[in-house]
Design a protein around this motif. Structure first.
Motif, PDB file in Angstrom:
ATOM      1  N   LEU A   1       0.837  -1.204   0.000  1.00 32.25           N
ATOM      2  CA  LEU A   1       0.000   0.000   0.000  1.00 32.25           C
ATOM      3  C   LEU A   1       0.873   1.256   0.000  1.00 32.25           C
ATOM      4  N   LEU A   2       1.952   1.212  -0.792  1.00 30.82           N
ATOM      5  CA  LEU A   2       2.890   2.316  -0.884  1.00 30.82           C
ATOM      6  C   LEU A   2       2.628   3.144  -2.137  1.00 30.82           C
ATOM      7  N   VAL A   3       3.226   4.333  -2.177  1.00 32.40           N
ATOM      8  CA  VAL A   3       3.088   5.169  -3.371  1.00 32.40           C
ATOM      9  C   VAL A   3       3.857   4.584  -4.543  1.00 32.40           C
ATOM     10  N   GLY A   4       4.852   3.751  -4.275  1.00 35.14           N
ATOM     11  CA  GLY A   4       5.625   3.132  -5.344  1.00 35.14           C
ATOM     12  C   GLY A   4       6.891   2.491  -4.818  1.00 35.14           C
ATOM     13  N   SER A   5       7.682   1.930  -5.739  1.00 34.45           N
ATOM     14  CA  SER A   5       8.882   1.182  -5.365  1.00 34.45           C
ATOM     15  C   SER A   5       9.953   2.061  -4.735  1.00 34.45           C
ATOM     16  N   ALA A   6       9.903   3.375  -4.972  1.00 35.25           N
ATOM     17  CA  ALA A   6      10.923   4.270  -4.418  1.00 35.25           C
ATOM     18  C   ALA A   6      10.979   4.201  -2.904  1.00 35.25           C
ATOM     19  N   VAL A   7       9.853   3.901  -2.262  1.00 36.81           N
ATOM     20  CA  VAL A   7       9.835   3.816  -0.794  1.00 36.81           C
ATOM     21  C   VAL A   7      10.787   2.715  -0.325  1.00 36.81           C
ATOM     22  N   ILE A   8      10.691   1.549  -0.956  1.00 37.48           N
ATOM     23  CA  ILE A   8      11.557   0.433  -0.612  1.00 37.48           C
ATOM     24  C   ILE A   8      13.007   0.753  -0.950  1.00 37.48           C
ATOM     25  N   GLU A   9      13.223   1.295  -2.134  1.00 33.71           N
ATOM     26  CA  GLU A   9      14.586   1.576  -2.590  1.00 33.71           C
ATOM     27  C   GLU A   9      15.276   2.605  -1.701  1.00 33.71           C
ATOM     28  N   GLU A  10      14.568   3.658  -1.315  1.00 31.92           N
ATOM     29  CA  GLU A  10      15.181   4.695  -0.490  1.00 31.92           C
ATOM     30  C   GLU A  10      15.418   4.211   0.941  1.00 31.92           C
ATOM     31  N   THR A  11      14.520   3.378   1.457  1.00 35.59           N
ATOM     32  CA  THR A  11      14.735   2.794   2.784  1.00 35.59           C
ATOM     33  C   THR A  11      16.005   1.956   2.778  1.00 35.59           C
ATOM     34  N   ALA A  12      16.145   1.108   1.756  1.00 35.22           N
ATOM     35  CA  ALA A  12      17.331   0.256   1.641  1.00 35.22           C
ATOM     36  C   ALA A  12      18.595   1.083   1.461  1.00 35.22           C
ATOM     37  N   ALA A  13      18.540   2.084   0.598  1.00 36.05           N
ATOM     38  CA  ALA A  13      19.717   2.910   0.327  1.00 36.05           C
ATOM     39  C   ALA A  13      20.184   3.649   1.572  1.00 36.05           C
ATOM     40  N   ALA A  14      19.234   4.155   2.354  1.00 34.32           N
ATOM     41  CA  ALA A  14      19.594   4.878   3.575  1.00 34.32           C
ATOM     42  C   ALA A  14      20.279   3.959   4.570  1.00 34.32           C
ATOM     43  N   TYR A  15      19.772   2.726   4.696  1.00 32.82           N
ATOM     44  CA  TYR A  15      20.434   1.798   5.608  1.00 32.82           C
ATOM     45  C   TYR A  15      21.817   1.417   5.088  1.00 32.82           C
TER      46      TYR A  15
END
Length: 229
Positions: free
Chosen positions: A123-137
């Motif tokens: 239920l996210l706005v798009g894949s960027a949410v996952i990608e940015e979470t991963a990149a930040a970690y």
């Protein structure tokens, strides 16, 4: 239920022994996510979401404690779950990773598996949410800051990318938990298990809670330092 991250980090303790810390963080546009989704122990970290089944988290940790690999433990639980296609389940143990997103999860949904972490969301706005979470970690993995703080930063990056798309649900929540394999440190400091159960600014409030808890923990150490000498 929105998005979450599970991680493992190897480190050396004060005695020179190798240890592992496990962490999990999650946020959603519903109250009380900390009671339902994140599970962590000295054996691993698990997140269960999207038509959440808390037994998957509880039993997942129990299976890890019995010596099952995270892939085998979580796959076995899903195989016995009639609602598996509505579930998201992911996690890490000392050696492996596992992530599953059922075909009936709410759009947008998906997951990402890294070398020492997993991220999943629905239920996210798009894949960027996952990608940015991963990149930040990834950018801060094994950094000097406490893992709790770095997990909050990862959630913040996903939130900044749009997060949960259900803007008609203003009441949100977030949680973060960390445990280690270090003997005598099962609970860790008092800021390693934090929740914000009902707010319209979950990440900001979780960060403020962390900062306040760190200050309180350090104040207590200073207050009782003489008692330990």
């Amino acid at each position: 239920m929105t998005f979450s991250i599970c991680v493992r980090e190897r480190y050396t303790d004060g005695s020179g022994d190798g240890q592992i810390r496990f962490g999990v963080a999650v946020t959603t546009r519903l109250p009380g996510v900390g009671a339902l989704c994140p599970f962590v122990s000295e054996d691993g970290a698990v997140a269960t979401q999207s038509h959440t089944n808390v037994d998957l988290g509880r039993k997942g940790l129990a299976y890890l404690a019995d010596g099952l690999a995270v892939e085998d433990a979580l796959d076995a639980l899903l195989s016995a779950d009639e609602g598996r296609e509505r579930r998201q389940l992911h996690g890490v143990d000392a050696d492996g990773t596992f992530a599953f997103s059922g075909d009936e999860c709410g759009e947008w949904y998906g997951h990402r598996v890294g070398q020492n972490y997993t991220v999943a969301g629905n239920l996210l706005v798009g894949s960027a949410v996952i990608e940015e979470t991963a990149a930040a970690y990834e950018s801060a993995a094994h950094g000097e800051s406490p893992l709790v703080e770095r997990l909050i930063d990862a959630l913040a990056a996903g939130q900044a990318a749009g997060g949960d798309k259900r803007e008609d649900l203003p009441v949100q929540s977030a949680a973060v938990r960390v445990e280690t394999t270090e003997e005598g440190d099962r609970t860790g400091p008092s800021y390693d298990d934090l929740r914000v159960d009902a707010t319209e600014t979950p990440i900001a409030d979780l960060r403020e809670t962390f900062e306040t808890a760190v200050r309180g923990y350090e104040d207590a150490l200073a207050r009782y330092a003489d008692d330990d000498e």
